[in-house]
Design a protein around this motif. Structure first.
Motif, PDB file in Angstrom:
ATOM      1  N   ILE A  18      -2.347  13.495 -10.548  1.00  0.00           N
ATOM      2  CA  ILE A  18      -2.783  12.329  -9.793  1.00  0.00           C
ATOM      3  C   ILE A  18      -1.884  12.261  -8.565  1.00  0.00           C
ATOM      4  N   VAL A  19      -2.490  12.256  -7.411  1.00  0.00           N
ATOM      5  CA  VAL A  19      -1.727  12.201  -6.169  1.00  0.00           C
ATOM      6  C   VAL A  19      -2.269  11.058  -5.309  1.00  0.00           C
ATOM      7  N   THR A  20      -1.449  10.608  -4.414  1.00  0.00           N
ATOM      8  CA  THR A  20      -1.860   9.570  -3.477  1.00  0.00           C
ATOM      9  C   THR A  20      -1.728  10.109  -2.070  1.00  0.00           C
ATOM     10  N   LYS A  21      -2.827  10.031  -1.330  1.00  0.00           N
ATOM     11  CA  LYS A  21      -2.805  10.375   0.092  1.00  0.00           C
ATOM     12  C   LYS A  21      -2.584   9.075   0.843  1.00  0.00           C
ATOM     13  N   LYS A  48       0.829  11.709   4.570  1.00  0.00           N
ATOM     14  CA  LYS A  48       1.499  12.466   3.527  1.00  0.00           C
ATOM     15  C   LYS A  48       0.760  12.286   2.210  1.00  0.00           C
ATOM     16  N   THR A  49       0.812  13.302   1.390  1.00  0.00           N
ATOM     17  CA  THR A  49       0.309  13.223   0.021  1.00  0.00           C
ATOM     18  C   THR A  49       1.519  13.242  -0.895  1.00  0.00           C
ATOM     19  N   VAL A  50       1.597  12.279  -1.799  1.00  0.00           N
ATOM     20  CA  VAL A  50       2.722  12.205  -2.737  1.00  0.00           C
ATOM     21  C   VAL A  50       2.211  12.219  -4.160  1.00  0.00           C
ATOM     22  N   SER A  51       2.980  12.852  -5.035  1.00  0.00           N
ATOM     23  CA  SER A  51       2.585  12.904  -6.435  1.00  0.00           C
ATOM     24  C   SER A  51       3.327  11.870  -7.271  1.00  0.00           C
ATOM     25  N   ALA A 103      -1.483   0.281   6.733  1.00  0.00           N
ATOM     26  CA  ALA A 103      -1.025   1.123   5.630  1.00  0.00           C
ATOM     27  C   ALA A 103      -2.220   1.390   4.724  1.00  0.00           C
ATOM     28  N   ILE A 104      -2.566   2.652   4.599  1.00  0.00           N
ATOM     29  CA  ILE A 104      -3.764   3.031   3.851  1.00  0.00           C
ATOM     30  C   ILE A 104      -3.382   4.064   2.808  1.00  0.00           C
ATOM     31  N   GLY A 105      -3.857   3.884   1.597  1.00  0.00           N
ATOM     32  CA  GLY A 105      -3.594   4.849   0.531  1.00  0.00           C
ATOM     33  C   GLY A 105      -4.838   5.106  -0.282  1.00  0.00           C
ATOM     34  N   GLU A 106      -4.949   6.315  -0.780  1.00  0.00           N
ATOM     35  CA  GLU A 106      -6.087   6.699  -1.609  1.00  0.00           C
ATOM     36  C   GLU A 106      -5.553   7.538  -2.760  1.00  0.00           C
ATOM     37  N   THR A 107      -5.843   7.128  -3.976  1.00  0.00           N
ATOM     38  CA  THR A 107      -5.392   7.872  -5.138  1.00  0.00           C
ATOM     39  C   THR A 107      -6.463   8.864  -5.555  1.00  0.00           C
ATOM     40  N   LEU A 108      -6.032  10.094  -5.748  1.00  0.00           N
ATOM     41  CA  LEU A 108      -6.952  11.167  -6.117  1.00  0.00           C
ATOM     42  C   LEU A 108      -6.492  11.789  -7.427  1.00  0.00           C
ATOM     43  N   ASP A 145       0.832 -10.281  11.968  1.00  0.00           N
ATOM     44  CA  ASP A 145       0.212 -10.120  10.653  1.00  0.00           C
ATOM     45  C   ASP A 145      -1.300 -10.285  10.687  1.00  0.00           C
ATOM     46  N   ALA A 146      -1.799 -11.050  11.639  1.00  0.00           N
ATOM     47  CA  ALA A 146      -3.241 -11.305  11.703  1.00  0.00           C
ATOM     48  C   ALA A 146      -4.032 -10.030  11.986  1.00  0.00           C
ATOM     49  N   GLU A 147      -3.413  -9.063  12.654  1.00  0.00           N
ATOM     50  CA  GLU A 147      -4.124  -7.832  12.993  1.00  0.00           C
ATOM     51  C   GLU A 147      -3.675  -6.636  12.167  1.00  0.00           C
ATOM     52  N   SER A 148      -2.726  -6.827  11.275  1.00  0.00           N
ATOM     53  CA  SER A 148      -2.206  -5.732  10.456  1.00  0.00           C
ATOM     54  C   SER A 148      -2.970  -5.600   9.153  1.00  0.00           C
ATOM     55  N   LEU A 149      -2.922  -4.415   8.579  1.00  0.00           N
ATOM     56  CA  LEU A 149      -3.469  -4.155   7.251  1.00  0.00           C
ATOM     57  C   LEU A 149      -2.295  -3.748   6.365  1.00  0.00           C
ATOM     58  N   GLU A 150      -1.897  -4.659   5.482  1.00  0.00           N
ATOM     59  CA  GLU A 150      -0.715  -4.422   4.654  1.00  0.00           C
ATOM     60  C   GLU A 150      -0.998  -3.402   3.565  1.00  0.00           C
ATOM     61  N   ALA A 151       0.077  -2.773   3.085  1.00  0.00           N
ATOM     62  CA  ALA A 151      -0.014  -1.860   1.952  1.00  0.00           C
ATOM     63  C   ALA A 151      -0.387  -2.662   0.707  1.00  0.00           C
TER      64      ALA A 151
END
Length: 178
Positions: free
Chosen positions: A121-124, A148-151, A92-97, A48-54
């Motif tokens: 509105i979608v999330t990449k 993936k991009t999800v709506s 885990a990386i997400g970006e809302t567009l 967990d110390a090196e992870s980037l959680e959602a």
């Protein structure tokens, strides 16, 4: 020279096709160190110390449960970090567009038309899974990336489950032939 008007429905179909791409299968890429003998790994632990959680807890829970399910199906057991053969590190990386599409619709014989707009509105998102060799200073030995991009964010946990299954389908890699 006479101008040709592109039929509005053709433009609409092209724009709709762009949004339809969001329902296509997620891209999953896997890489590994061919010199590593994966049969020697029997246990795993989360680093967990090196992870980037959602950022969304439901998605993080789906990541953890799907990876653990896949590793346990392959015969690995969960262990404390200090005793594990493999360390799991995830990003885990997400970006809302937000975007919109629309147009002005007017029949040539009409004296009026109408404008439509469809807001989306979608999330990449991207999920990176690294398995590291604990006995070798945490050196990465297996790596998977899914994008993936999800709506519909509510479908993201199921998508995480599908991409994890796809990523681990050929795990552990076959030993290198000598």
């Amino acid at each position: 020279m006479k101008k040709k008007n592109v039929p509005i429905f053709v433009v609409g179909l092209l724009l709709a096709a762009g949004f339809a791409v969001t329902s296509a299968a997620a891209a999953v890429h896997v890489d590994f160190d061919p010199e590593v003998d994966f049969t020697r790994f029997a246990t795993y632990a989360w680093n967990d110390a090196e992870s980037l959680e959602a950022a969304i807890p439901e998605i993080q829970a789906a990541i953890v449960s799907s990876i653990e399910r896949e590793l346990e199906a392959k015969g690995l057991r969960k262990a404390p970090l200090e005793q594990a053969d493999l360390q799991i590190v995830t990003f885990a990386i997400g970006e809302t567009l937000a975007g919109s599409m629309g147009g002005f619709y007017r029949h040539p014989s009409w004296n009026w038309g109408f404008i439509t707009t469809d807001a989306r509105i979608v999330t990449k998102g991207a999920l990176v899974i690294d398995l590291r060799d604990a006995a070798n200073e945490g050196r990465p030995v297996w790596h998977a990336v899914a994008q993936k991009t999800v709506s519909d964010p509510a479908k993201a946990p199921a998508l995480v489950d599908r991409v994890t299954k796809k990523a681990f389908a050929s795990f552990p890699p076959a030993p290198k032939k000598k």
